[in-house]
Enzyme design. Structure first.
Site, PDB file in Angstrom:
ATOM      1  N   VAL A  79      90.601 -36.530   9.090  1.00 40.38           N
ATOM      2  CA  VAL A  79      90.134 -36.524   8.384  1.00 40.38           C
ATOM      3  C   VAL A  79      90.434 -34.281   8.360  1.00 40.38           C
ATOM      4  O   VAL A  79      91.208 -33.979   7.420  1.00 40.38           O
ATOM      5  CB  VAL A  79      88.945 -36.588   7.784  1.00 40.38           C
ATOM      6  CG1 VAL A  79      88.342 -35.981   6.448  1.00 40.38           C
ATOM      7  CG2 VAL A  79      88.751 -38.285   7.427  1.00 40.38           C
ATOM      8  N   HIS A  80      89.887 -33.942   9.732  1.00 40.10           N
ATOM      9  CA  HIS A  80      90.201 -32.278   9.574  1.00 40.10           C
ATOM     10  C   HIS A  80      91.353 -31.797   9.639  1.00 40.10           C
ATOM     11  O   HIS A  80      91.414 -30.827   9.080  1.00 40.10           O
ATOM     12  CB  HIS A  80      89.302 -31.793  10.368  1.00 40.10           C
ATOM     13  CG  HIS A  80      89.098 -30.455  11.203  1.00 40.10           C
ATOM     14  ND1 HIS A  80      88.169 -29.710  10.308  1.00 40.10           N
ATOM     15  CD2 HIS A  80      89.459 -29.457  11.872  1.00 40.10           C
ATOM     16  CE1 HIS A  80      88.395 -28.329  11.007  1.00 40.10           C
ATOM     17  NE2 HIS A  80      89.786 -28.158  11.836  1.00 40.10           N
ATOM     18  N   ALA A  81      91.931 -32.794  10.147  1.00 42.84           N
ATOM     19  CA  ALA A  81      93.352 -32.121  10.225  1.00 42.84           C
ATOM     20  C   ALA A  81      93.882 -32.668   8.671  1.00 42.84           C
ATOM     21  O   ALA A  81      95.171 -31.258   8.916  1.00 42.84           O
ATOM     22  CB  ALA A  81      93.859 -33.074  10.884  1.00 42.84           C
TER      23      ALA A  81
END
Length: 106
Positions: A79-81
């Site tokens: 999700v962060h990526a």
């Protein structure tokens, strides 16, 4: 760490790296335009777009693998990526607008 997890982590890190690189280049483009160096600003915007394109390439590989039935676990790092890449695209778009404003003022 299994081979599948290792590959997933490599993909995630590539997305984060390309997103961060694109975002940094967009910010450097704004700083260059602020100093009146529009040639450098354009170069930095180009570099930002190249990093975004690389991020998209990695993302497309991910989508292709999933379409083939090789699903990847969705985790907070993924999700962060994805967020890194999308925010970099927004930074670049805003940088283009800010540079245009600096160009008009100059």
């Amino acid at each position: 760490m299994s081979e599948n997890n290792s590959q997933s982590m490599e993909i995630i890190m590539q997305l984060i790296m390309h997103g961060g690189d694109a975002k940094s280049s967009a910010m450097e483009a704004i700083q260059a335009a602020k100093k009146g160096d529009f040639s450098l600003a354009e170069d930095k915007l180009e570099h930002s777009q190249e990093a975004i394109n690389e991020g998209h390439r990695v993302q497309t590989e991910l989508l292709s693998k999933e379409a083939e039935g090789n699903e990847m676990d969705l985790n907070l790092l993924m999700v962060h990526a994805q967020d890194q890449l999308m925010s970099a695209m927004t930074y670049r778009d805003l940088a283009m607008e800010i540079i245009e404003i600096y160009n008009r003022i100059d």
